[in-house]
Design an enzyme around this catalytic site. Structure first.
Site, PDB file in Angstrom:
ATOM      1  N   HIS A 151     -13.424  71.100  49.570  1.00 22.47           N
ATOM      2  CA  HIS A 151     -12.589  72.155  49.855  1.00 22.47           C
ATOM      3  C   HIS A 151     -11.045  71.908  50.300  1.00 22.47           C
ATOM      4  O   HIS A 151     -10.257  72.795  49.974  1.00 22.47           O
ATOM      5  CB  HIS A 151     -13.313  72.787  51.364  1.00 22.47           C
ATOM      6  CG  HIS A 151     -13.179  71.876  52.562  1.00 22.47           C
ATOM      7  ND1 HIS A 151     -13.942  70.785  52.512  1.00 22.47           N
ATOM      8  CD2 HIS A 151     -12.318  72.119  53.408  1.00 22.47           C
ATOM      9  CE1 HIS A 151     -13.598  70.192  53.732  1.00 22.47           C
ATOM     10  NE2 HIS A 151     -12.747  70.826  54.303  1.00 22.47           N
ATOM     11  N   ASP A 152     -10.761  70.558  50.482  1.00 23.20           N
ATOM     12  CA  ASP A 152      -9.392  70.133  50.624  1.00 23.20           C
ATOM     13  C   ASP A 152      -8.733  69.545  49.763  1.00 23.20           C
ATOM     14  O   ASP A 152      -7.784  68.992  50.018  1.00 23.20           O
ATOM     15  CB  ASP A 152      -9.421  69.566  51.976  1.00 23.20           C
ATOM     16  CG  ASP A 152      -9.264  70.733  53.169  1.00 23.20           C
ATOM     17  OD1 ASP A 152      -8.702  71.821  53.090  1.00 23.20           O
ATOM     18  OD2 ASP A 152      -9.286  70.276  54.592  1.00 23.20           O
TER      19      ASP A 152
ATOM     20  N   LYS B 105      -5.150  69.288  49.293  1.00 16.86           N
ATOM     21  CA  LYS B 105      -4.096  68.668  49.968  1.00 16.86           C
ATOM     22  C   LYS B 105      -3.461  67.340  49.131  1.00 16.86           C
ATOM     23  O   LYS B 105      -2.697  66.847  49.807  1.00 16.86           O
ATOM     24  CB  LYS B 105      -4.832  68.255  51.309  1.00 16.86           C
ATOM     25  CG  LYS B 105      -5.075  69.350  52.360  1.00 16.86           C
ATOM     26  CD  LYS B 105      -5.438  68.774  53.666  1.00 16.86           C
ATOM     27  CE  LYS B 105      -5.576  69.988  54.719  1.00 16.86           C
ATOM     28  NZ  LYS B 105      -6.490  69.500  55.739  1.00 16.86           N
TER      29      LYS B 105
ATOM     30  N   HIS C 182      -2.423  74.171  49.853  1.00 20.57           N
ATOM     31  CA  HIS C 182      -3.515  73.430  49.684  1.00 20.57           C
ATOM     32  C   HIS C 182      -4.595  74.511  49.239  1.00 20.57           C
ATOM     33  O   HIS C 182      -5.530  73.835  48.394  1.00 20.57           O
ATOM     34  CB  HIS C 182      -4.155  72.596  50.496  1.00 20.57           C
ATOM     35  CG  HIS C 182      -4.931  73.062  51.718  1.00 20.57           C
ATOM     36  ND1 HIS C 182      -4.283  73.603  52.743  1.00 20.57           N
ATOM     37  CD2 HIS C 182      -6.150  72.818  51.807  1.00 20.57           C
ATOM     38  CE1 HIS C 182      -5.536  74.117  53.605  1.00 20.57           C
ATOM     39  NE2 HIS C 182      -6.387  73.515  53.029  1.00 20.57           N
TER      40      HIS C 182
ATOM     41  N   HIS D  88     -11.844  79.253  52.256  1.00 17.88           N
ATOM     42  CA  HIS D  88     -12.167  78.766  53.270  1.00 17.88           C
ATOM     43  C   HIS D  88     -11.093  78.842  54.653  1.00 17.88           C
ATOM     44  O   HIS D  88     -11.351  78.455  55.707  1.00 17.88           O
ATOM     45  CB  HIS D  88     -12.446  77.183  53.152  1.00 17.88           C
ATOM     46  CG  HIS D  88     -11.518  76.093  53.144  1.00 17.88           C
ATOM     47  ND1 HIS D  88     -10.742  76.106  52.073  1.00 17.88           N
ATOM     48  CD2 HIS D  88     -11.131  75.300  54.000  1.00 17.88           C
ATOM     49  CE1 HIS D  88      -9.956  74.926  51.976  1.00 17.88           C
ATOM     50  NE2 HIS D  88      -9.870  74.451  53.276  1.00 17.88           N
ATOM     51  N   HIS D  89      -9.834  79.297  54.388  1.00 14.94           N
ATOM     52  CA  HIS D  89      -8.993  79.694  55.447  1.00 14.94           C
ATOM     53  C   HIS D  89      -8.740  81.126  55.335  1.00 14.94           C
ATOM     54  O   HIS D  89      -7.999  81.680  56.168  1.00 14.94           O
ATOM     55  CB  HIS D  89      -7.604  79.068  55.361  1.00 14.94           C
ATOM     56  CG  HIS D  89      -7.505  77.660  55.585  1.00 14.94           C
ATOM     57  ND1 HIS D  89      -7.653  77.060  56.817  1.00 14.94           N
ATOM     58  CD2 HIS D  89      -7.622  76.434  54.876  1.00 14.94           C
ATOM     59  CE1 HIS D  89      -7.776  75.678  56.986  1.00 14.94           C
ATOM     60  NE2 HIS D  89      -7.677  75.441  55.637  1.00 14.94           N
TER      61      HIS D  89
ATOM     62  N   ASP E  54     -15.901  74.019  58.688  1.00 15.84           N
ATOM     63  CA  ASP E  54     -14.687  73.425  59.074  1.00 15.84           C
ATOM     64  C   ASP E  54     -14.058  73.469  60.262  1.00 15.84           C
ATOM     65  O   ASP E  54     -13.709  72.462  61.010  1.00 15.84           O
ATOM     66  CB  ASP E  54     -13.779  73.833  57.769  1.00 15.84           C
ATOM     67  CG  ASP E  54     -12.708  72.973  57.738  1.00 15.84           C
ATOM     68  OD1 ASP E  54     -12.768  71.605  57.663  1.00 15.84           O
ATOM     69  OD2 ASP E  54     -11.557  73.377  57.079  1.00 15.84           O
TER      70      ASP E  54
END
Lengths: 405, 405
Positions: free
Chosen positions: B249-250, B253, B278, B304-305, B333
């Site tokens: 998911h990240d 970044k 990101h 996811h954000h 998360d």
């Protein structure tokens, strides 16, 4: 058929089924299906089509008569896959669409009221006479036709062409359903591997973004490694391993801070020490896996900066103490670095690149690796051409650009 | 056997072979092998052992009599795998070591000169009478015994226990060799998936190093996501997908420079904008893949954000416009971030974490996701316990520490 015969048939069919379901390489499997089916029905020729949407892709063709005539071994006859539209007008198409076995006595005497006819082009071109045909659908466990097996010119003991015996239809059907499942399994295996390799290339390339390298660097470096490995006589499996393990060679750089990784000038001794640790960090990221591929990538991560004369890092290994994968990737990595532009230097001309590599023969690089590379230089240059850096990276494709703003 | 019978047997065996080779889930396959073989030979019970080094692992046990007596459906009877040493003293061990079929009329009347004997413990404990046994080696395509199939108490039409007919041996042998290949294939599939997932977790965790998060964060977040998905009634396949797609998911970044990612204080509006990217960078790293898993991970990276009330980023989606995977991972998360120590904050006490989540119900989080999570809180806490952060990371395990020096 006699009971005893039937029992023999069962054993034979069973053996074929096992041979088929044990073969996981899709190309080899398709070839095996045709040869086993031809052997089982004793016929002169055979071919295999795989259904893809509204087409049938012609994948395998075997023909004993033509192979004898040309002196080329069956297994060496390679056809480029081509496709025909999925319609009832061809025998293969009709088989695929109806799911029925078609048993034709003489391909040249198909009654005109039938939907399908034979394209005599192949016969004309090759001076061949297609007579009897058994066209069998490959039906998978869900009842879907995934392809067609065509057997051509059944032979009697005296090598005369005869019609495929009616009573063999059920047994061939049984064989072909095993073939269908085997194909689906091999496709699944291929698909799982492809997904895995895709993940490796994406995440490895993403990790390189920080280094201002492009995703293409990973592709090229991996392909050069595969090319060298092939040139050195690695097995097909080992070539596949190095191609897909090498992209992870620099993942340890994720542990190096921007201030060192992206420093414009020369690194201090201490900074260089930290920079070198990307090899050991990479190997610890990849360590202790059950996966063969991961083990190779660990080896490559730790050893791709060793030099043949012992002047590399982190372990100052010499010669053959350096894992062969590390020796191969060392050259692939350096060739790409020299022949590509980097933020601190333009791409060197090929001549200069090659002279640097020649110079490193026996000191930086394993001489055998250099030889294998130079022997295949043309292919290497094709790889370079194929995976060119984009002229300028923009927007989302070049996330690190954000920093430059 | 009559010809007609034999032909029926062929068709039946073929069907079984196809059913077996089409099942890629190893556990379900082993269960299917025993039930198909029992059905084929009409017997009361059966079990399956897999060879692992010098042991036989007891994997499946089915027993109609006991199932009827306890009222528990066969398929629900779960045994924890246990192992017995591979010696000639047990019937299964003897079968595995010799590769021979053993056909026993009465387990209690085995001649004393035989190497093997029966352990009556099972019968005593369950008040069962094991009489006839057919013990069949599972021999793979390379001739290696990879396991043993044991069939117990063949039945006649009146449900009386009889001896397994001698003439069925060959057919059962044929079935068992198909079973062996199917097991090997399923093991290969499992192995390929495992290797893929291993790569995902390692590289995703490595990418997090920069964020000063630990590999354990990835494990926990992935497991919480799986737990919630399960709680919401996702299929087994979809749970597996979210568990193995969520670690990525990240990855976006990787495109955020250290100066922003690791900034100790509050980010400026501009820096925050970059930080937010990101999500889009992650999705572009993962975009355009053929792999189902990668497609899911792309969805998760981009969403996811997002917040349920539309106040999230990057697309300010609301409610069910946010992909369900994104809604699930958002909670997983955040729960992990709140309940773990970060460089800028200690771990919050559980009570506080839960109250923040409750507060976010319907605003930050999908209420159904919150419910599924809270319903399974005990399991979540077990996951937290299982994947604890190491007290202090040292040496190669904490590469970013280098920077702190």
């Amino acid at each position: 058929m006699q009971t005893e015969d039937l029992q023999k048939q069962i054993i034979k069919l069973n053996k074929i089924g096992i041979a088929l379901t044990s073969e996981h390489d899709l190309d080899q499997l398709m070839f095996l299906i045709v040869s086993e089916a031809r052997d089982y029905t004793n016929c002169d020729a055979g071919s295999l089509y795989i259904r893809e949407d509204d087409n049938l892709i012609f994948m395998v063709s075997q023909n004993d008569t033509l192979a004898r005539r040309t002196g080329v071994d069956d297994e060496q006859v390679m056809f480029k896959p081509f496709s025909i539209p999925l319609t009832r007008e061809s025998v293969a198409g009709y088989t695929a669409l109806t799911g029925e076995i078609i048993n034709i006595e003489d391909a040249y005497l198909i009654p005109p009221e039938k939907d399908y006819k034979i394209n005599r082009e192949f016969d004309r071109r090759n001076n061949y006479r297609t007579k009897s045909i058994m066209s069998v659908p490959l039906i998978d466990n869900e009842g879907k036709v995934i392809g067609v097996l065509q057997l051509i010119n059944a032979l009697d003991d005296k090598q005369n062409v005869i019609t495929f015996p009616k009573e063999s239809e059920n047994l061939v059907k049984s064989l072909s359903s095993q073939a269908a499942v085997a194909i689906k399994n091999a496709q699944l295996t291929k698909c799982l591997k492809k997904a895995h390799y895709d993940t490796i290339f994406r995440l490895s390339a993403a990790a390189e973004y920080r280094d201002l390298d492009t995703a293409q660097h990973i592709r090229r470096m991996s392909s050069y490694s595969g090319l060298i490995a092939q040139g050195m006589g690695f097995s097909k499996y080992d070539v596949e391993m190095i191609v897909n393990a090498s992209p992870m060679h620099d993942v340890g750089k994720l542990g190096i801070p921007d201030s060192i990784l992206l420093k414009p000038g020369k690194l201090t001794a201490e900074e260089f020490k930290i920079m070198e640790s990307h090899t050991t960090m990479g190997s610890s990221i990849l360590a202790n896996s059950d996966s063969e591929l991961m083990k190779k990538s660990e080896l490559i991560a730790i050893s791709h900066h060793e030099k043949f004369d012992g002047s590399g890092y982190p372990n100052k290994l010499t010669g053959e103490d350096i894992p062969i994968e590390g020796r191969v990737c060392a050259l692939a990595d350096v060739f790409d670095a020299l022949s590509s532009p980097r933020c601190y230097k333009p791409a060197f001309p090929l001549e200069k690149v090659l002279s640097i590599i020649e110079e490193g023969r026996g000191t930086h690089f394993d001489p055998r690796v250099v030889d294998a590379f130079l022997d295949n230089l043309d292919d290497a240059l094709e790889i370079k051409e194929l995976y060119q850096d984009e002229e300028e990276m923009t927007g989302e494709e070049a996330p690190r650009d954000i920093k430059a703003n």
